[in-house]
Design a protein around this motif. Structure first.
Motif, PDB file in Angstrom:
ATOM      1  N   GLU A 191       0.931  -1.463  -0.221  1.00  0.00           N
ATOM      2  CA  GLU A 191      -0.020   0.057  -0.176  1.00  0.00           C
ATOM      3  C   GLU A 191       0.292   1.411  -0.086  1.00  0.00           C
ATOM      4  O   GLU A 191       1.768   1.137   1.083  1.00  0.00           O
ATOM      5  CB  GLU A 191      -0.514  -0.294   1.488  1.00  0.00           C
ATOM      6  CG  GLU A 191      -2.091   0.957   1.711  1.00  0.00           C
ATOM      7  CD  GLU A 191      -2.798   1.195   2.517  1.00  0.00           C
ATOM      8  OE1 GLU A 191      -3.791   0.406   3.009  1.00  0.00           O
ATOM      9  OE2 GLU A 191      -2.075   2.121   3.607  1.00  0.00           O
ATOM     10  N   GLU A 193       0.552   5.133   0.345  1.00  0.00           N
ATOM     11  CA  GLU A 193      -0.708   6.109   0.659  1.00  0.00           C
ATOM     12  C   GLU A 193      -0.010   7.696   1.078  1.00  0.00           C
ATOM     13  O   GLU A 193       1.447   7.657   1.470  1.00  0.00           O
ATOM     14  CB  GLU A 193      -0.827   5.394   2.664  1.00  0.00           C
ATOM     15  CG  GLU A 193      -1.894   6.365   3.070  1.00  0.00           C
ATOM     16  CD  GLU A 193      -2.259   5.343   4.829  1.00  0.00           C
ATOM     17  OE1 GLU A 193      -3.033   4.569   4.228  1.00  0.00           O
ATOM     18  OE2 GLU A 193      -1.459   5.149   5.678  1.00  0.00           O
ATOM     19  N   LYS A 195      -0.721  11.174   3.290  1.00  0.00           N
ATOM     20  CA  LYS A 195      -2.062  12.017   4.072  1.00  0.00           C
ATOM     21  C   LYS A 195      -2.230  13.195   4.131  1.00  0.00           C
ATOM     22  O   LYS A 195      -1.179  13.388   3.838  1.00  0.00           O
ATOM     23  CB  LYS A 195      -1.787  10.817   5.621  1.00  0.00           C
ATOM     24  CG  LYS A 195      -2.323   9.969   5.805  1.00  0.00           C
ATOM     25  CD  LYS A 195      -2.702   9.368   7.073  1.00  0.00           C
ATOM     26  CE  LYS A 195      -2.433   7.368   7.597  1.00  0.00           C
ATOM     27  NZ  LYS A 195      -0.991   6.712   7.983  1.00  0.00           N
ATOM     28  N   LEU A 201      -5.771   8.316  11.611  1.00  0.00           N
ATOM     29  CA  LEU A 201      -6.982   7.287  11.966  1.00  0.00           C
ATOM     30  C   LEU A 201      -7.285   6.694  13.430  1.00  0.00           C
ATOM     31  O   LEU A 201      -6.123   6.951  14.136  1.00  0.00           O
ATOM     32  CB  LEU A 201      -5.648   5.903  11.319  1.00  0.00           C
ATOM     33  CG  LEU A 201      -5.878   5.313   9.610  1.00  0.00           C
ATOM     34  CD1 LEU A 201      -5.057   4.362   9.632  1.00  0.00           C
ATOM     35  CD2 LEU A 201      -7.363   4.600   9.767  1.00  0.00           C
ATOM     36  N   HIS A 204      -6.455   1.591  16.622  1.00  0.00           N
ATOM     37  CA  HIS A 204      -7.192   0.400  15.480  1.00  0.00           C
ATOM     38  C   HIS A 204      -5.962  -0.975  15.625  1.00  0.00           C
ATOM     39  O   HIS A 204      -5.122  -0.842  15.886  1.00  0.00           O
ATOM     40  CB  HIS A 204      -7.065  -0.002  14.227  1.00  0.00           C
ATOM     41  CG  HIS A 204      -6.674   0.386  13.304  1.00  0.00           C
ATOM     42  ND1 HIS A 204      -6.075   2.109  13.454  1.00  0.00           N
ATOM     43  CD2 HIS A 204      -5.543   0.027  12.904  1.00  0.00           C
ATOM     44  CE1 HIS A 204      -5.056   2.000  12.633  1.00  0.00           C
ATOM     45  NE2 HIS A 204      -4.434   0.467  12.640  1.00  0.00           N
ATOM     46  N   ASP A 206      -4.021  -4.141  13.538  1.00  0.00           N
ATOM     47  CA  ASP A 206      -4.301  -4.768  12.025  1.00  0.00           C
ATOM     48  C   ASP A 206      -4.878  -6.157  11.433  1.00  0.00           C
ATOM     49  O   ASP A 206      -4.939  -6.776  12.433  1.00  0.00           O
ATOM     50  CB  ASP A 206      -2.674  -4.056  11.312  1.00  0.00           C
ATOM     51  CG  ASP A 206      -2.082  -3.271  11.133  1.00  0.00           C
ATOM     52  OD1 ASP A 206      -2.994  -1.993  11.048  1.00  0.00           O
ATOM     53  OD2 ASP A 206      -1.332  -2.495  11.012  1.00  0.00           O
ATOM     54  N   LEU A 213       6.368  -1.459   7.858  1.00  0.00           N
ATOM     55  CA  LEU A 213       6.184  -0.116   7.223  1.00  0.00           C
ATOM     56  C   LEU A 213       7.338   0.567   7.246  1.00  0.00           C
ATOM     57  O   LEU A 213       8.541   0.331   8.219  1.00  0.00           O
ATOM     58  CB  LEU A 213       5.196   0.574   9.015  1.00  0.00           C
ATOM     59  CG  LEU A 213       4.959   1.848   9.486  1.00  0.00           C
ATOM     60  CD1 LEU A 213       4.793   2.580   7.515  1.00  0.00           C
ATOM     61  CD2 LEU A 213       4.665   2.948   9.810  1.00  0.00           C
ATOM     62  N   LEU A 221       2.179   8.130  14.099  1.00  0.00           N
ATOM     63  CA  LEU A 221       2.016   7.089  14.409  1.00  0.00           C
ATOM     64  C   LEU A 221       1.839   6.689  16.207  1.00  0.00           C
ATOM     65  O   LEU A 221       3.348   7.238  16.585  1.00  0.00           O
ATOM     66  CB  LEU A 221       2.274   6.077  12.994  1.00  0.00           C
ATOM     67  CG  LEU A 221       2.887   4.128  14.276  1.00  0.00           C
ATOM     68  CD1 LEU A 221       1.339   4.025  13.934  1.00  0.00           C
ATOM     69  CD2 LEU A 221       3.505   3.113  13.115  1.00  0.00           C
ATOM     70  N   HIS A 261      -2.533   0.566  17.400  1.00  0.00           N
ATOM     71  CA  HIS A 261      -2.079   2.362  17.259  1.00  0.00           C
ATOM     72  C   HIS A 261      -3.496   2.422  16.778  1.00  0.00           C
ATOM     73  O   HIS A 261      -4.400   2.609  16.338  1.00  0.00           O
ATOM     74  CB  HIS A 261      -0.969   1.491  16.337  1.00  0.00           C
ATOM     75  CG  HIS A 261      -1.333   0.999  15.216  1.00  0.00           C
ATOM     76  ND1 HIS A 261      -1.524  -0.878  15.597  1.00  0.00           N
ATOM     77  CD2 HIS A 261      -1.091   0.817  13.935  1.00  0.00           C
ATOM     78  CE1 HIS A 261      -2.075  -0.806  14.502  1.00  0.00           C
ATOM     79  NE2 HIS A 261      -1.847  -0.018  13.110  1.00  0.00           N
ATOM     80  N   VAL A 263      -3.490   6.595  14.144  1.00  0.00           N
ATOM     81  CA  VAL A 263      -2.171   7.782  13.490  1.00  0.00           C
ATOM     82  C   VAL A 263      -3.048   9.302  13.991  1.00  0.00           C
ATOM     83  O   VAL A 263      -4.351   9.681  13.205  1.00  0.00           O
ATOM     84  CB  VAL A 263      -2.585   7.500  11.845  1.00  0.00           C
ATOM     85  CG1 VAL A 263      -1.745   8.894  11.270  1.00  0.00           C
ATOM     86  CG2 VAL A 263      -1.724   5.752  11.924  1.00  0.00           C
ATOM     87  N   ARG A 275       2.079  13.100   3.348  1.00  0.00           N
ATOM     88  CA  ARG A 275       3.161  11.863   4.019  1.00  0.00           C
ATOM     89  C   ARG A 275       2.538  10.742   3.795  1.00  0.00           C
ATOM     90  O   ARG A 275       1.710  10.403   3.159  1.00  0.00           O
ATOM     91  CB  ARG A 275       2.499  12.417   5.870  1.00  0.00           C
ATOM     92  CG  ARG A 275       2.904  10.703   6.748  1.00  0.00           C
ATOM     93  CD  ARG A 275       2.440  11.022   8.638  1.00  0.00           C
ATOM     94  NE  ARG A 275       2.786   9.686   8.919  1.00  0.00           N
ATOM     95  CZ  ARG A 275       1.618   8.954   8.864  1.00  0.00           C
ATOM     96  NH1 ARG A 275       1.299   8.305   8.420  1.00  0.00           N
ATOM     97  NH2 ARG A 275       3.041   7.933  10.348  1.00  0.00           N
ATOM     98  N   PHE A 279       3.723   0.288   3.048  1.00  0.00           N
ATOM     99  CA  PHE A 279       3.412  -0.826   3.781  1.00  0.00           C
ATOM    100  C   PHE A 279       3.078  -1.683   2.838  1.00  0.00           C
ATOM    101  O   PHE A 279       2.919  -2.143   1.740  1.00  0.00           O
ATOM    102  CB  PHE A 279       1.434  -0.357   4.183  1.00  0.00           C
ATOM    103  CG  PHE A 279       1.797   0.262   4.684  1.00  0.00           C
ATOM    104  CD1 PHE A 279       1.003   2.059   4.059  1.00  0.00           C
ATOM    105  CD2 PHE A 279       1.713   0.605   6.602  1.00  0.00           C
ATOM    106  CE1 PHE A 279       1.196   2.869   5.038  1.00  0.00           C
ATOM    107  CE2 PHE A 279       1.453   2.267   7.266  1.00  0.00           C
ATOM    108  CZ  PHE A 279       1.998   3.203   6.226  1.00  0.00           C
ATOM    109  N   PHE A 281       1.920  -5.135   4.325  1.00  0.00           N
ATOM    110  CA  PHE A 281       0.816  -5.778   4.558  1.00  0.00           C
ATOM    111  C   PHE A 281       0.633  -6.862   4.921  1.00  0.00           C
ATOM    112  O   PHE A 281       0.191  -8.185   3.941  1.00  0.00           O
ATOM    113  CB  PHE A 281      -0.880  -5.540   4.825  1.00  0.00           C
ATOM    114  CG  PHE A 281      -1.265  -3.960   5.269  1.00  0.00           C
ATOM    115  CD1 PHE A 281      -1.420  -3.510   6.588  1.00  0.00           C
ATOM    116  CD2 PHE A 281      -1.033  -2.844   4.284  1.00  0.00           C
ATOM    117  CE1 PHE A 281      -1.778  -2.300   7.134  1.00  0.00           C
ATOM    118  CE2 PHE A 281      -1.302  -1.072   5.446  1.00  0.00           C
ATOM    119  CZ  PHE A 281      -1.806  -1.773   6.031  1.00  0.00           C
TER     120      PHE A 281
END
Ligand SMILES: O=C(O)CCC(=O)C(=O)O
Ligand SMILES: [Fe+2]
Length: 353
Positions: A191, A193, A195, A201, A204, A206, A213, A221, A261, A263, A275, A279, A281
């Motif tokens: 991924e 990303e 931001k 975020l 949550h 994962d 990461l 984070l 964790h 964000v 940013r 990632f 995953f």
């Protein structure tokens, strides 16, 4: 030698480090170079085990990509956002809600964060099998490099970590590796990303086994530590930030922690920068049942602390589809103060504000 790299792409310049003092989590560093000797291997397995049982997070260094190679990956990761027009992006939108599968763009504001506020992150997801979907035209010349990058993460980062974690449970070293075939049916994905603005975020876990990461300088984070406080994750140049997800917590019967964790808004001096995140995953193969590996002598000693009481454990496929489709869509039920819940495959998933 940048002149020799083809195809060429503009260099992504990351934000400068923050000058603001933050309270950082004290996370262990796993130096993969130490794996080359049997003694080093054993020492690392102990360190990784302690890191994953206490923090659920650690750094990895000497992962096989030098700084120039990592910078090149960030340059490529920026392309789906900076070089693709809105109209073309719309043709590659991911259909998470409809399919439970996460490939393509997640547009900004797709997820509901809290109280009517929607997210401000744009993602582009690529399955490790890059041929599964078409990609925007400007990205196509880079696909061979992206594929190599996926394979590198899988075989040079994920697999060594999984070997350490299997040894940490006194299981045969290949136990977790055998559940994570690069060519198996499943949905491990890369991924990219970006931001911006200030809705990020909330807390949550994962949902896969391991998240890789690529450390980047914009602080945002945070992890929920065992004393109940949020601590920042510090940027380390060319390091990887590794964390465990639900699937590893389930397989390990709670021995390895899927740490919560979130964000948050970066410190003042970094707020004007975007940013960019990269990632990988990781999930097991789709058909793996996420039941505790009770044959582990460690688990027999410490006991299973996380299981599916009375509920048939889901397969990786069922779990990832359920969580992918539901994320940011369902109406969450307020539980304890600051926590909301939803039920996926009969299991309570908590979201922390
Ligand atoms: O952007 C980050 O540093 C972490 C993002 C994250 O937790 C996620 O995408 O699951
Ligand atoms: Fe996460």
């Amino acid at each position: 030698m940048p002149g020799l790299i083809t195809p060429e792409t503009p260099h992504y310049v990351p934000a400068p480090a923050t000058n603001i003092e933050l309270e950082y989590a004290d996370l262990p560093i796993i130096d993969l170079a130490q794996m080359s000797t049997p003694a080093g291997h054993l020492a690392l397995a102990e360190k990784a085990r302690d890191a994953m049982t206490v923090h659920g997070f650690f750094y990895v260094i000497n992962h096989g990509f030098n700084t120039a190679q990592t910078e090149r990956i960030f340059d490529i990761a920026d392309i789906p956002f900076s070089k693709v027009g809105d109209e073309e992006k719309r043709t590659y939108v991911a259909k998470m809600k409809e399919t439970g599968s996460y490939q393509g763009y997640k547009p900004r504001q797709y997820w509901h964060i809290d109280g009517g506020v929607r997210d401000q992150m744009e993602n582009y997801n690529i399955n490790r099998d890059i041929t599964k979907r078409q990609h925007p035209e400007v990205l196509r010349p880079f696909l061979p490099e992206i594929e190599k990058f996926a394979r590198h993460n899988h075989e040079e980062v994920l697999h060594p970590i999984l070997r350490l974690l299997a040894v940490g449970m006194e299981l045969p070293e290949e136990t977790f590796v055998n559940m994570h075939g690069f060519s198996s049916v499943g949905e491990t994905y890369e991924e990219d990303e970006v931001k911006s603005k200030n809705v990020w975020l909330k807390g949550h876990t994962d949902f896969g086994t391991i998240t890789i990461l690529y450390s980047q300088p914009v602080a945002a984070l945070q992890i929920l530590t065992s004393d109940g406080t949020w601590k920042w994750v510090k940027h380390i140049e060319n390091a990887l930030v590794i964390n465990a997800g639900d699937a590893l917590e389930f397989l390990s019967g709670g021995f390895y922690r899927a740490t919560i964790h979130r964000v948050v808004q970066p410190p003042e001096d970094q707020r004007s920068y975007t940013r960019l995140g990269v990632f990988y995953f990781c999930m097991t193969d789709d058909d793996v049942k996420l039941a505790p590996l009770v044959e582990s002598p460690v688990l027999q000693r410490v006991g299973v602390s996380r299981s599916f009481d009375g509920v048939e454990p889901p397969t990786m496929e069922a779990w990832r589809r359920g969580r992918t489709a539901a994320y940011g869509q369902t109406d969450l039920k307020p539980a304890e103060k600051g926590v909301e819940e939803e039920i996926i495959n009969g299991v309570v998933v908590k979201h922390y504000n």
